[in-house]
Design an enzyme around this catalytic site. Structure first.
Site, PDB file in Angstrom:
ATOM      1  N   GLU A 192     -19.725   5.090  63.408  1.00  0.00           N
ATOM      2  CA  GLU A 192     -19.702   4.448  64.909  1.00  0.00           C
ATOM      3  C   GLU A 192     -18.447   4.487  65.666  1.00  0.00           C
ATOM      4  OE1 GLU A 192     -22.569   5.801  65.438  1.00  0.00           O
ATOM      5  OE2 GLU A 192     -22.990   6.093  63.475  1.00  0.00           O
ATOM      6  N   SER A 252     -77.642 -18.368  38.613  1.00  0.00           N
ATOM      7  CA  SER A 252     -77.358 -19.482  37.363  1.00  0.00           C
ATOM      8  C   SER A 252     -76.628 -19.641  37.182  1.00  0.00           C
ATOM      9  CB  SER A 252     -78.230 -18.176  35.966  1.00  0.00           C
ATOM     10  OG  SER A 252     -79.294 -17.819  36.410  1.00  0.00           O
TER      11      SER A 252
END
Lengths: 146, 765
Positions: free
Chosen positions: B170, B450
């Site tokens: 770059e 239950s």
């Protein structure tokens, strides 16, 4: 003489049975481990916090992986970095959940953190482990007295 | 006074205006440069991780689950693993090339198993290792509005090879220019002409940073000027190292759904499932190559372009002597090796994510979660989570086949927790996996049916000088006035069962016996037990709560059952382990906390009764051997008119609760057994939990008792069952009719000493 021998034999048998268990099997009100049965000398020694910590740190796991983590937790404990010590002990705990050395350290760590009720609970839970030594049992009992 | 316009005045005025304009422009750009580089760029969303799996010698682990986890982490099966992310499992031996995570270095390891136990772990030198750590999977993040996701790297964390590659490709002159370089532009121009393609860009790294920070991609002179000004200002304000680090952390690499992948740290995780310092040169070359065109060179969408571009970057490295010819030849032939997409979904497991989010909001401001880069380590076990979601979906399909399309919109929730430490391992809030929206695991507040009964029975058993498992309860017709109405509870089978031992009433789930017991114990005592178990709600004062009209969410219900499964030690359930800051320091931890609320002995009794649900009750279907091995126990629950189907059960070290029902509360054809229990069963059968840890309770003793009258019996007597009692509470009376068969009965304390002791104490055996 024969009669005397019989009496001695029966008394000896009673003695053996009496020694085999201190539990009379009918007393349901007392669930705590009788701490006061330990010798006073030992009690005096373990009332010294530094001695107690030294003794706890001497107790190690059988598992080499856990030993390594415990070593790291102990170093943090000595540096008073309780959060990191706890994090390491929990790591070890995930590897083995049946190790008296871990419950002892957790009880001790919570004690150092001022969390006395939790310390007691960890000690109590440690006492439910099936395979702990009598020395571990004794040390765990110390935290039940908080 | 007359104002005279002179040429010089006009020039001066225009000059002043131009100067003011440029000064203002520079000030605006400067403001944007500094605020962006010191603000947004360093805002990192919090990441939520599953638990990292640690493999250690002596650990019990289901090897099938381990392989599933490796596949979820995108590890590939290879005959001879030689690169990160590869493994092979055969003949109880796992060869794995770890990618590395935190203090775990990457490398090849061999793990040998002895059944489900890890025997030993060796590294590639053949030396023993105590433990190795697999990387966790990211299950989500707390993203800011701009949805930029990054893993912030500090200077020491940036690998030298990455720096060299970026600079070589770059900006070779980076350390010698002031932001804009005519030399770079002309050199790139010449190189590109020579190569016949675009090898290098003319923009410096500073210009690229300026461009990515502020400006659109339009190619105008105005933009170029602003970019140049910004570049000069960046160079003015920051050192070269700071600029390069900002660039490495900020470059845009890919779009993943709504999430934008920025920086090499995140890029490494996103594409290769590892941290940047574990990247190989070809992987670095791929990422650096993508800078030129993140979409065009995306390795997933355009693998050919990406390969070509990567090889171009490798050739640049080769030409600049960063890699040798042979390295180049080797690297350019490698596959791209990116991890499949399942590793990088935006948010996985929404119900669990939701529980984590609620927990986080108690301690952190939303802004901090979205910007401080916190690392949130949860307790989620991805294998259990997947199995739980699959079991819900699979069971729903099975139920639709059985009951028809009327169950098409059946919904559900399920939670799995580690019994020993209260860690929430998995949570599902819908029968549709990965469904967002209403999270039934925490928000469906429904009558628990239950499931309430063990709480009532435990209240009785905790009062151990009055109740034991053989205490006879009355299951005959009950009629009482409650709230001005007559209340007459029914049993599920619409029958009355008369006098039944307490444990039978529980595993048979008799409503009337339970209601009578609750009334006998009183609301205050039951409320006390509810709160000991960890239920914070007040118990309403009407008798139907004793048979399940009481409402809880699945998370609240499993919290209460955790206390039972955990031997009476209340442990707050935890979805999060700890939260670390960007430096790896613990910011907040959620420690394992326990409080002994109920003695373990009454808990052992209730667990026994819950185990009978598996042996002969509503959850039957497993072999006795399997039930004993897992120390399994559970309870079904069905609310009025079968609107809710519940099941909670523990097996090995796992406690799982399941709810099924409709969102609009209409009737289902399901009971707890035919609905929720099937989900539980599918789940447990798939994950196969490891053996349960055992406890030592010397004050519990087992005695043969009769299943009908609850009195003492013997192994040889019909209808008898070995039942646990707290010593001193066991039945001693043997009815005349059983004296013979019980005389030879084998008792659990079968030692000679105990037998003799009983003789001497005059007790009956």
């Amino acid at each position: 003489m024969k009669y005397l021998l019989k009496v001695v034999a029966i008394l000896s048998l009673f003695f053996v049975f009496a020694c085999s268990s201190t539990d009379n099997g009918r007393n349901i009100s007392d669930f705590t481990i009788p701490v006061n049965n330990f010798s006073k000398t030992v009690e005096l020694l373990i009332s010294n916090e530094n001695f107690l910590e030294d003794e706890i740190l001497k107790i190690n796991s059988q598992n080499p992986s856990v030993q390594r983590i415990i070593k790291s937790a102990d170093d943090y404990l000595k540096q008073k970095n309780y959060i990191a010590a706890n994090s390491e002990l929990e790591r070890a705990f995930r590897i083995t959940k049946m190790d008296g050395a871990l419950y002892l350290r957790l009880a001790h760590l919570r004690y150092k953190q001022g969390l006395l009720k939790e310390s007691e609970s960890f000690a109590y839970k440690g006492l439910l482990l099936p395979d702990i030594s009598s020395w571990e049992r004794l040390l765990l009992n110390v935290y039940l007295k908080n | 006074m007359k104002f005279k316009l002179t040429i010089s005045f006009i020039f001066g005025l225009v000059g002043l205006l131009i100067f003011t304009f440029f000064a203002a422009l520079i000030a605006v750009i400067d403001y944007r440069v500094t605020s962006k580089l010191e603000g947004v760029l360093w805002t990192v969303p919090a990441k939520i991780y599953s638990r990292p799996l640690e493999l250690a010698e002596g650990v019990n682990i289901n090897s099938n689950n381990l392989i599933k986890e490796l596949k979820m982490l995108s590890y590939k099966v290879e005959r001879d693993p030689d690169s990160p992310g590869e493994f092979n499992f055969s003949q109880n031996t796992l060869n794995i090339f770890l990618r590395g995570y935190l203090d775990q270095k990457p490398g090849l390891f061999r793990v040998t198993f002895d059944d489900s136990k890890i025997n030993n772990i060796k590294n590639q030198l053949g030396l023993s290792e105590d433990l190795i750590k697999l990387e966790p999977t990211v299950i989500g993040g707390m993203y800011p509005v701009h949805m930029e996701d990054r893993v912030l790297l500090n200077w020491p964390e940036v690998p030298q090879k990455l720096l060299e590659t970026i600079l070589a490709v770059e900006d070779q002159n980076f350390f010698n220019h002031y932001g804009v370089s005519l030399k770079s532009i002309s050199r790139a121009f010449l190189k590109n002409i020579q190569a016949g393609e675009v090898e290098q860009g003319g923009s410096t790294i500073t210009q690229q940073l300026a461009k990515s920070l502020f400006f659109s991609s339009e190619q105008t002179i105005r933009r170029k000027v602003m970019e140049a000004i910004a570049s000069l200002l960046i160079e003015f304000h920051y050192s070269k190292e700071e600029i390069l680090l900002a660039y490495i952390n900020d470059v845009f690499l890919a779009q993943s759904g709504r999430r934008a992948i920025h920086g090499f740290g995140m890029g490494a995780q996103h594409f290769f499932g590892t941290s940047v310092n574990n990247l190989s040169i070809d992987q670095i070359a791929l990422l650096v190559g993508m800078l030129k065109g993140p979409s065009l060179y995306n390795p997933e969408r355009n693998p050919n372009n990406a390969t070509k571009r990567r090889n171009l970057v490798l050739s640049i490295l080769n030409k600049s002597n960063k890699i040798s010819d042979s390295e180049f030849e080797d690297l350019r032939l490698r596959e791209l090796g990116i991890t499949p997409p399942n590793y990088r979904a935006e948010i996985k497991y929404p119900a669990f994510h939701d529980i984590v989010r609620l927990e986080l909001q108690k301690n952190f401001a939303d802004k901090d979660l979205r910007t401080k880069g916190l690392s949130i380590e949860t307790n989620l076990d991805p294998v259990l989570q997947n199995s739980l979601e699959n079991s819900l979906a699979k069971t729903k399909d099975q139920l639709i086949k059985k009951y028809g399309d009327k169950l098409n919109d059946l919904e559900g929730a399920a939670i799995a927790v580690d019994i020993s430490n209260g860690e929430i391992k998995a949570a599902a809030g819908s029968t549709k996996p990965n469904s967002y929206g209403f999270n039934r695991a925490i928000n469906a507040i429904r009558p628990i049916g239950s499931l309430v009964k063990p709480f009532i029975y435990l209240t009785a058993l905790n009062n151990y000088d009055e109740y034991n498992l053989s205490t006879i309860l009355d299951d005959s017709k009950l009629s009482l006035v409650s709230g001005g109405k007559v209340w007459e509870p029914d049993n599920f089978d619409k029958k009355f069962h008369g006098q039944v031992p307490l444990h039978v009433a529980l595993w048979q789930s008799y409503n009337i016996a339970s209601a009578r017991l609750g009334i006998e114990l009183g609301f205050e005592a039951v409320q006390g037990m509810f709160s000991d178990l960890g239920i914070e709600k007040e118990v309403p004062v009407y008798p139907s709560i004793f048979i399940g009209s009481f409402e809880l969410s699945p998370l609240e219900a499993i919290q209460a059952y955790q206390t039972i499964a955990g031997d009476g030690f209340y442990t707050p359930l935890r979805s999060i382990r700890q939260i670390k800051d960007t430096k790896g320091e613990i910011e907040l931890s959620y420690p394992y906390s326990i409080e002994q609320r109920i003695r373990p002995e009454p808990i052992a009794l209730i667990k026994f009764a819950m185990q009978q649900s598996f042996v002969r009750g509503t959850a039957r279907g497993y072999s006795k051997k399997q039930i004993d091995l897992w120390n399994a126990g559970g309870k079904t629950g069905t609310s009025d008119d079968q609107r809710d189907s519940w099941f909670v059960g523990f097996a090995g070290d796992i406690l799982v609760l399941v709810w099924l029902g409709f969102d609009d509360n209409r009737q289902t054809p399901l009971t707890g057994r035919t609905g929720a229990f099937q989900v539980w069963k599918n789940f447990i059968d798939e994950i196969k939990p490891v053996t349960a840890p055992s406890t030592s309770l010397p004050r519990i003793q087992y005695v043969w008792t009769d299943l009908e009258d609850g009195l003492k019996s013997g192994e040889k007597c019909k209808n008898s069952l070995l039942v646990p009692f707290i010593k001193g509470t066991e039945p001693t009376l043997v009815p005349e009719s059983r004296k013979r068969c019980s005389g030879r009965g084998k008792i659990s304390e079968s030692s000679v000493i105990d037998k003799l002791k009983q003789i001497f104490e005059g007790g009956q055996s």
